[in-house]
Design an enzyme around this catalytic site. Structure first.
Site, short mmCIF file in Angstrom:
data_model
loop_
_atom_site.label_atom_id
_atom_site.label_comp_id
_atom_site.label_asym_id
_atom_site.label_seq_id
_atom_site.Cartn_x
_atom_site.Cartn_y
_atom_site.Cartn_z
N ILE A 1 5.74 5.82 -8.53
CA ILE A 1 5.77 6.14 -9.48
C ILE A 1 5.73 7.84 -8.97
O ILE A 1 5.81 7.87 -7.75
CB ILE A 1 4.72 6.94 -9.75
N LYS B 1 6.95 9.53 -2.85
CA LYS B 1 7.91 10.76 -2.33
C LYS B 1 7.97 11.10 -0.49
O LYS B 1 9.26 11.08 -0.34
CB LYS B 1 7.57 12.14 -2.72
N ASN C 1 6.24 10.72 -9.14
CA ASN C 1 5.14 12.39 -8.49
C ASN C 1 3.85 12.22 -7.65
O ASN C 1 2.81 12.50 -7.44
CB ASN C 1 4.46 12.99 -9.99
N CYS C 2 4.21 10.59 -7.12
CA CYS C 2 3.06 9.92 -6.31
C CYS C 2 3.76 10.77 -5.09
O CYS C 2 4.65 10.52 -4.34
CB CYS C 2 3.28 8.89 -6.37
N ASP C 3 2.83 11.30 -4.52
CA ASP C 3 2.77 11.99 -2.89
C ASP C 3 3.02 10.55 -1.72
O ASP C 3 3.57 10.89 -1.53
CB ASP C 3 1.27 12.14 -2.17
#
Length: 127
Positions: free
Chosen positions: A19, A26, A21-23
């Site tokens: 996903i 990223k 926006n998942c840290d």
């Protein structure tokens, strides 16, 4: 297409599932970009996930690895729902219903499956 740092890898064979926006997703994307590695990104929220893909992953690593019981999504399930996840079919059904409960990122590199962000493991599989 070959990578200048890791010429042994066919770049078409790297897929990052997650996903945006998942840290941890990223971090994986930043790492691959840092090493100028071409990859494709599969966004669970946009593109979903197939039962067949989840079955393959669970067979390779075990459902306990793929199903993220430390996630907010898992913790928000009531105790009865959690206790009903007793086997792979139930786990897959839950992951299809709530794909944010799938561990992230999952990276497929040349037939290997890397689950979660581990920089050393990712770099090792790029060589």
């Amino acid at each position: 297409k070959q990578n200048q740092f890791y010429p042994s890898i066919n770049m078409a064979e790297i897929i990052v599932y997650g996903i945006p926006n998942c840290d941890t997703t990223k971090k994986a994307l930043v790492l691959l970009k840092k090493y100028k590695v071409d990859f494709s990104f599969h966004d669970y929220k946009e593109n979903g996930i197939t039962p067949q893909k989840l079955e393959t992953w669970c067979e390779k690593t075990g459902r306990e690895i793929i199903l993220n019981k430390r996630s907010t999504t898992w913790r928000e399930l009531d105790e009865t729902e959690q206790k009903n996840i007793t086997g792979q079919p139930a786990a897959i059904k839950l992951m299809l219903k709530s794909n944010s409960i799938i561990k992230r990122p999952i990276i497929e590199i040349n037939g290997h499956l890397l689950v979660g962000f581990n920089e050393k493991e990712i770099i090792k599989h790029l060589k």
